[in-house]
Motif scaffolding. Structure first.
Motif, PDB file in Angstrom:
ATOM      1  N   PHE A  66      -0.691  -6.430  -9.367  1.00 32.13           N
ATOM      2  CA  PHE A  66      -0.280  -5.844  -8.092  1.00 32.13           C
ATOM      3  C   PHE A  66      -1.150  -6.421  -6.984  1.00 32.13           C
ATOM      4  O   PHE A  66      -2.375  -6.276  -7.021  1.00 32.13           O
ATOM      5  CB  PHE A  66      -0.444  -4.314  -8.120  1.00 32.13           C
ATOM      6  N   ARG A  67      -0.501  -7.100  -6.035  1.00 30.65           N
ATOM      7  CA  ARG A  67      -1.218  -7.519  -4.830  1.00 30.65           C
ATOM      8  C   ARG A  67      -0.971  -6.456  -3.783  1.00 30.65           C
ATOM      9  O   ARG A  67       0.142  -6.296  -3.290  1.00 30.65           O
ATOM     10  CB  ARG A  67      -0.738  -8.883  -4.345  1.00 30.65           C
ATOM     11  N   VAL A  68      -2.007  -5.706  -3.436  1.00 29.63           N
ATOM     12  CA  VAL A  68      -1.875  -4.553  -2.560  1.00 29.63           C
ATOM     13  C   VAL A  68      -2.504  -4.872  -1.207  1.00 29.63           C
ATOM     14  O   VAL A  68      -3.633  -5.347  -1.131  1.00 29.63           O
ATOM     15  CB  VAL A  68      -2.565  -3.313  -3.170  1.00 29.63           C
ATOM     16  N   PHE A  69      -1.747  -4.614  -0.135  1.00 26.14           N
ATOM     17  CA  PHE A  69      -2.298  -4.812   1.196  1.00 26.14           C
ATOM     18  C   PHE A  69      -1.856  -3.674   2.103  1.00 26.14           C
ATOM     19  O   PHE A  69      -0.961  -2.886   1.769  1.00 26.14           O
ATOM     20  CB  PHE A  69      -1.843  -6.157   1.783  1.00 26.14           C
ATOM     21  N   ASP A  70      -2.487  -3.600   3.253  1.00 27.70           N
ATOM     22  CA  ASP A  70      -2.054  -2.695   4.310  1.00 27.70           C
ATOM     23  C   ASP A  70      -1.978  -3.508   5.586  1.00 27.70           C
ATOM     24  O   ASP A  70      -2.841  -4.341   5.871  1.00 27.70           O
ATOM     25  CB  ASP A  70      -3.039  -1.543   4.499  1.00 27.70           C
ATOM     26  N   ALA A  71      -0.937  -3.271   6.356  1.00 28.80           N
ATOM     27  CA  ALA A  71      -0.701  -4.074   7.556  1.00 28.80           C
ATOM     28  C   ALA A  71      -1.858  -3.991   8.548  1.00 28.80           C
ATOM     29  O   ALA A  71      -2.104  -4.935   9.298  1.00 28.80           O
ATOM     30  CB  ALA A  71       0.598  -3.633   8.224  1.00 28.80           C
ATOM     31  N   LEU A  72      -2.577  -2.878   8.564  1.00 27.07           N
ATOM     32  CA  LEU A  72      -3.684  -2.689   9.501  1.00 27.07           C
ATOM     33  C   LEU A  72      -5.041  -2.914   8.845  1.00 27.07           C
ATOM     34  O   LEU A  72      -6.075  -2.702   9.485  1.00 27.07           O
ATOM     35  CB  LEU A  72      -3.629  -1.283  10.099  1.00 27.07           C
TER      36      LEU A  72
ATOM     37  N   GLY B 162       0.817  -1.203   0.000  1.00 28.00           N
ATOM     38  CA  GLY B 162       0.000   0.000   0.000  1.00 28.00           C
ATOM     39  C   GLY B 162       0.850   1.252   0.000  1.00 28.00           C
ATOM     40  O   GLY B 162       1.756   1.411  -0.822  1.00 28.00           O
ATOM     41  N   GLN B 163       0.581   2.148   0.928  1.00 26.91           N
ATOM     42  CA  GLN B 163       1.308   3.418   0.982  1.00 26.91           C
ATOM     43  C   GLN B 163       2.770   3.213   1.378  1.00 26.91           C
ATOM     44  O   GLN B 163       3.594   4.098   1.203  1.00 26.91           O
ATOM     45  CB  GLN B 163       0.618   4.361   1.979  1.00 26.91           C
ATOM     46  N   ASN B 164       3.114   2.015   1.878  1.00 33.02           N
ATOM     47  CA  ASN B 164       4.506   1.699   2.223  1.00 33.02           C
ATOM     48  C   ASN B 164       5.296   1.177   1.026  1.00 33.02           C
ATOM     49  O   ASN B 164       6.514   0.975   1.152  1.00 33.02           O
ATOM     50  CB  ASN B 164       4.558   0.636   3.324  1.00 33.02           C
ATOM     51  N   LEU B 165       4.627   0.886  -0.075  1.00 29.98           N
ATOM     52  CA  LEU B 165       5.252   0.339  -1.283  1.00 29.98           C
ATOM     53  C   LEU B 165       6.057  -0.921  -0.953  1.00 29.98           C
ATOM     54  O   LEU B 165       5.482  -1.943  -0.627  1.00 29.98           O
ATOM     55  CB  LEU B 165       6.122   1.408  -1.958  1.00 29.98           C
TER      56      LEU B 165
ATOM     57  N   ARG C 107      -7.725   3.081   3.538  1.00 34.39           N
ATOM     58  CA  ARG C 107      -7.269   4.426   3.157  1.00 34.39           C
ATOM     59  C   ARG C 107      -5.818   4.392   2.682  1.00 34.39           C
ATOM     60  O   ARG C 107      -5.418   5.154   1.792  1.00 34.39           O
ATOM     61  CB  ARG C 107      -7.389   5.394   4.333  1.00 34.39           C
ATOM     62  N   ASN C 108      -5.028   3.504   3.284  1.00 32.05           N
ATOM     63  CA  ASN C 108      -3.607   3.397   2.942  1.00 32.05           C
ATOM     64  C   ASN C 108      -3.363   2.613   1.657  1.00 32.05           C
ATOM     65  O   ASN C 108      -2.223   2.521   1.201  1.00 32.05           O
ATOM     66  CB  ASN C 108      -2.838   2.723   4.080  1.00 32.05           C
ATOM     67  N   MET C 109      -4.405   2.045   1.079  1.00 32.45           N
ATOM     68  CA  MET C 109      -4.291   1.255  -0.152  1.00 32.45           C
ATOM     69  C   MET C 109      -4.845   2.002  -1.363  1.00 32.45           C
ATOM     70  O   MET C 109      -4.628   1.601  -2.501  1.00 32.45           O
ATOM     71  CB  MET C 109      -5.032  -0.076   0.022  1.00 32.45           C
ATOM     72  N   ARG C 110      -5.566   3.066  -1.096  1.00 36.42           N
ATOM     73  CA  ARG C 110      -6.350   3.735  -2.130  1.00 36.42           C
ATOM     74  C   ARG C 110      -5.496   4.262  -3.284  1.00 36.42           C
ATOM     75  O   ARG C 110      -5.786   4.014  -4.458  1.00 36.42           O
ATOM     76  CB  ARG C 110      -7.136   4.888  -1.489  1.00 36.42           C
TER      77      ARG C 110
END
Length: 475
Positions: free
Chosen positions: A111-117, A82-85, A121-124
């Motif tokens: 692209f497999r996109v995830f957010d740790a939490l 996600g926002q952490n790339l 919003r962090n994946m958008r």
């Protein structure tokens, strides 16, 4: 019929040998893997980017381009935080968008996109950009077990991801704790409620992943993630060879087992010839205790390395017991990068120095809300200790970040390291490690130029002597 996503060239070696598989050892089997019949190959993202520049002194962009040249039939995919790339902190939107676009240009199809939490919003930004360039997007849900992570919770996250028009929902079981009947219920319910393709990603850490795969396939999973033995099992994905035998005949994917056997023979040779010292028995053996501490493969191998470096490997069991306590204190974050590292580091500090005698900077940032919304409220005593009366932020963390792409480009150019535009992104993500890598690259290029000049000089000298000899003959 289920399709297979192969993780051999990314998650498997990240989980088993600390992401140290070199590109030179991937190339001999790249074209062979392309002949198996996998749906896609996960070859990039996760920790591979950092490991390439920091430890292997390889250019991750060149690895991707090289694999894309070798692999023509099968889709290539990456894991994006996600926002952490591919890093461990949030990056500004301009960096995220440029990274996604360049990753697509260099060969990533999915692209497999995830957010740790699971904070969507962090994946958008990354999801929208990947969709805009024409890539396939898997919206990944980080699976974990806690009082707040219920079926209803996962359905809510699925709904939020589908609002961003992802193509596939991935259940990302990074610790290998997804039980067979629960996985089947989750897959069945998501498909019934939303009529969307579902992918299940698990690890063999807890010893139940093959059984889970059988049940989720029966429940209608469209994709499962496997690796090729011997670069499989332990804290990596289950081996495709074993999964094939476990699946009912009518549900088995159509892949070439003979070719898999060839790849397996090569992997046995290269692993035991070049990487045997990295194969720690602790990450190879099934660990039923993972159901309690929920530590994923990459995190476990990193904890072992961290404790070994401190001369405290004997404290591993105590750290594994401390991890779930820290996790509960912090509102039950899923143990996936970067939260796995944050929780793990604090657990190590607590065991070695006393509980919260030292608080990691990343834990302070997490409590302040700089990583996103925690799944459950953080314990009040931890908040008081960290915030000292301040209020945590409530906005999307990246909204607080200034654009950084132009500044990174100017710095790389000023330092004389700008050889291609992707260097700007590498520097944006890991400034210190990137600069060390760029210096190494310049030295290597300089040495290569000197050697080429010497060879050219010797060649000219040889021609002169040959000509002189021939003139002598004519005399």
């Amino acid at each position: 019929m289920v399709q297979i996503i192969d993780t051999t060239l990314r998650d498997a070696h990240q989980s088993l040998i600390a992401t140290r598989l070199r590109t030179e050892d991937m190339i001999p089997i790249a074209k062979v893997i392309d002949e198996v019949g996998f749906y896609s190959l996960e070859v990039w993202g996760g920790a591979t980017f950092d490991a390439c520049i920091r430890y292997l002194k390889e250019d991750p962009w060149e690895r991707l381009r090289t694999l894309r040249r070798e692999i023509r039939k099968t889709k290539l995919q990456m894991l994006l935080r996600g926002q952490n790339l591919v890093g461990y902190r949030h990056y500004p939107d301009d960096v995220v968008e440029a990274f996604v676009e360049k990753a697509y240009d260099n060969g990533i199809d999915i692209f497999r996109v995830f957010d740790a939490l699971n904070d969507v919003r962090n994946m958008r930004t990354s999801i929208r950009k990947a969709k805009s360039v024409g890539a396939i997007v898997q919206g990944a849900i980080s699976y974990t077990v806690s009082p707040v992570h219920t079926l209803e919770y996962y359905l809510k996250v699925t709904e939020e991801l589908l609002a961003l028009e992802v193509d596939v929902i991935t259940i990302k079981d990074m610790a290998g704790i997804l039980r067979p009947h629960i996985g089947a219920e989750l897959v069945r319910t998501i498909k019934k409620e939303f009529n969307v393709p579902v992918n299940v990603h698990s690890h063999a850490t807890g010893g139940v992943a093959v059984a889970t795969y059988v049940e989720v396939v029966k429940a209608g999973a469209d994709f499962i993630d496997t690796a090729i033995s011997p670069l499989a099992f332990g804290t990596a994905q289950p081996g495709i060879q074993s999964v094939l035998y476990a699946l009912p005949d009518d549900l088995r994917p159509q892949i070439n087992e003979r070719v898999i056997h060839e790849i397996s023979k090569y992997l046995k040779h290269v692993l035991f010839e070049k990487y045997a010292k990295l194969l720690n028995p602790r990450v190879l053996l099934p660990n039923p205790d993972v159901v309690v501490h929920q530590i994923p493969g990459g995190m476990l191998s990193n904890l072992v390395a961290q404790l070994k470096q401190e001369g405290a490997l004997s404290k591993l069991d105590a750290v594994l017991e401390e991890v779930p306590r820290v996790r509960a204190d912090l509102g039950y974050p899923p143990l996936v990068t970067p939260l796995s590292q944050i929780v793990g580091t604090q657990a190590v500090l607590n065991v070695l120095l006393g509980r919260y005698k030292v608080i990691a900077k990343e834990v302070r940032d997490y409590v302040k809300g700089l990583y996103g919304r925690p799944p459950a409220p953080i314990k009040e005593e931890i908040k008081r200790m960290v915030l000292k009366g301040e209020e945590p932020i409530t906005v999307r963390p990246a909204d607080l970040l200034e654009p950084a792409l132009r500044k990174c480009e100017e710095e790389v150019a000023r330092k004389g390291y700008l050889r291609k535009w992707e260097d700007v992104l590498t520097y944006c993500l890991f400034p210190e490690a990137a600069e060390e890598f760029f210096k190494y690259r310049e030295e290597k290029l300089s040495q290569a130029s000197k050697e080429q000049a010497i060879r050219k000089g010797m060649s000219s000298l040889g021609s002169t002597w040959t000509l002189a000899w021939r003139l002598t003959e004519w005399d």
